[in-house]
Design a protein around this motif. Sequence first.
Motif, mmCIF file in Angstrom:
data_model
loop_
_atom_site.group_PDB
_atom_site.id
_atom_site.type_symbol
_atom_site.label_atom_id
_atom_site.label_comp_id
_atom_site.label_asym_id
_atom_site.label_seq_id
_atom_site.Cartn_x
_atom_site.Cartn_y
_atom_site.Cartn_z
ATOM 1 N N GLY A 284 0.798 -1.221 0.000
ATOM 2 C CA GLY A 284 0.000 0.000 0.000
ATOM 3 C C GLY A 284 0.827 1.266 0.000
ATOM 4 O O GLY A 284 0.291 2.368 -0.033
ATOM 5 N N ASP B 189 -0.051 -3.507 6.134
ATOM 6 C CA ASP B 189 -1.231 -2.815 5.659
ATOM 7 C C ASP B 189 -0.946 -1.312 5.671
ATOM 8 O O ASP B 189 -1.009 -0.678 6.720
ATOM 9 N N ASN B 190 -0.592 -0.773 4.511
ATOM 10 C CA ASN B 190 -0.227 0.640 4.337
ATOM 11 C C ASN B 190 1.015 1.043 5.125
ATOM 12 O O ASN B 190 1.173 2.197 5.523
ATOM 13 N N ARG C 27 5.119 4.714 6.199
ATOM 14 C CA ARG C 27 3.672 4.542 6.098
ATOM 15 C C ARG C 27 3.168 5.210 4.823
ATOM 16 O O ARG C 27 3.776 6.148 4.327
ATOM 17 N N ARG C 28 2.065 4.709 4.335
ATOM 18 C CA ARG C 28 1.426 5.320 3.170
ATOM 19 C C ARG C 28 1.174 6.790 3.471
ATOM 20 O O ARG C 28 0.732 7.143 4.551
#
Length: 176
Positions: free
Chosen positions: A78, A147-148, A168-169
């Motif tokens: 992500g 997840d991201n 992080r995204r």
Amino acid sequence: MIVVCSDTHSRTGHELSEHMLKAVREADLVVHAGDFTTTAALSAFRAESDRLFAVHGNADDAEVREHLPSARTFDVGGVTTALTHRQHGGATALAMFGRSRGASLVVSGHTHRPSVTHADDVTLLNPGSHADPRGSRPGYAELVPGDNVVRGRLLDPGGTVVDSFEVRRGGDAGDS
């Protein structure tokens, strides 16, 4: 797990240590930020990993340049990731390159120095050179997508962790 390396500078093969060779073979993806030098080195990497994302570098011969782009963008857990060998202008140019591609993580090579730099909304990762460190410590990186988020480690070719980081995204970064 994703293995990230750069600056192999080989005329004959991948020059991977025993630990790195095992990591490359087990990786879900291998990312190479250029300067294989010859097609023999590029082919050696391809023989060890059927999932290789790579770009060419300034020291790659014409045949390698024909097979690889100078930049590419892809997703890791992500997190948009931009890959290039180098950008004239150093960290500022690399951050601008990443932003122009909507990336939170930029992977580059060229300097042969393993490093992680947080430049506001973009994290810059240079895995160093596993085979030709040129006065720097040899290195590579491993990324674990979530997840991201991407958790990363800089390692020496023998597998000793030298530094840890997180991206992080959207560019939020931190040290672990």
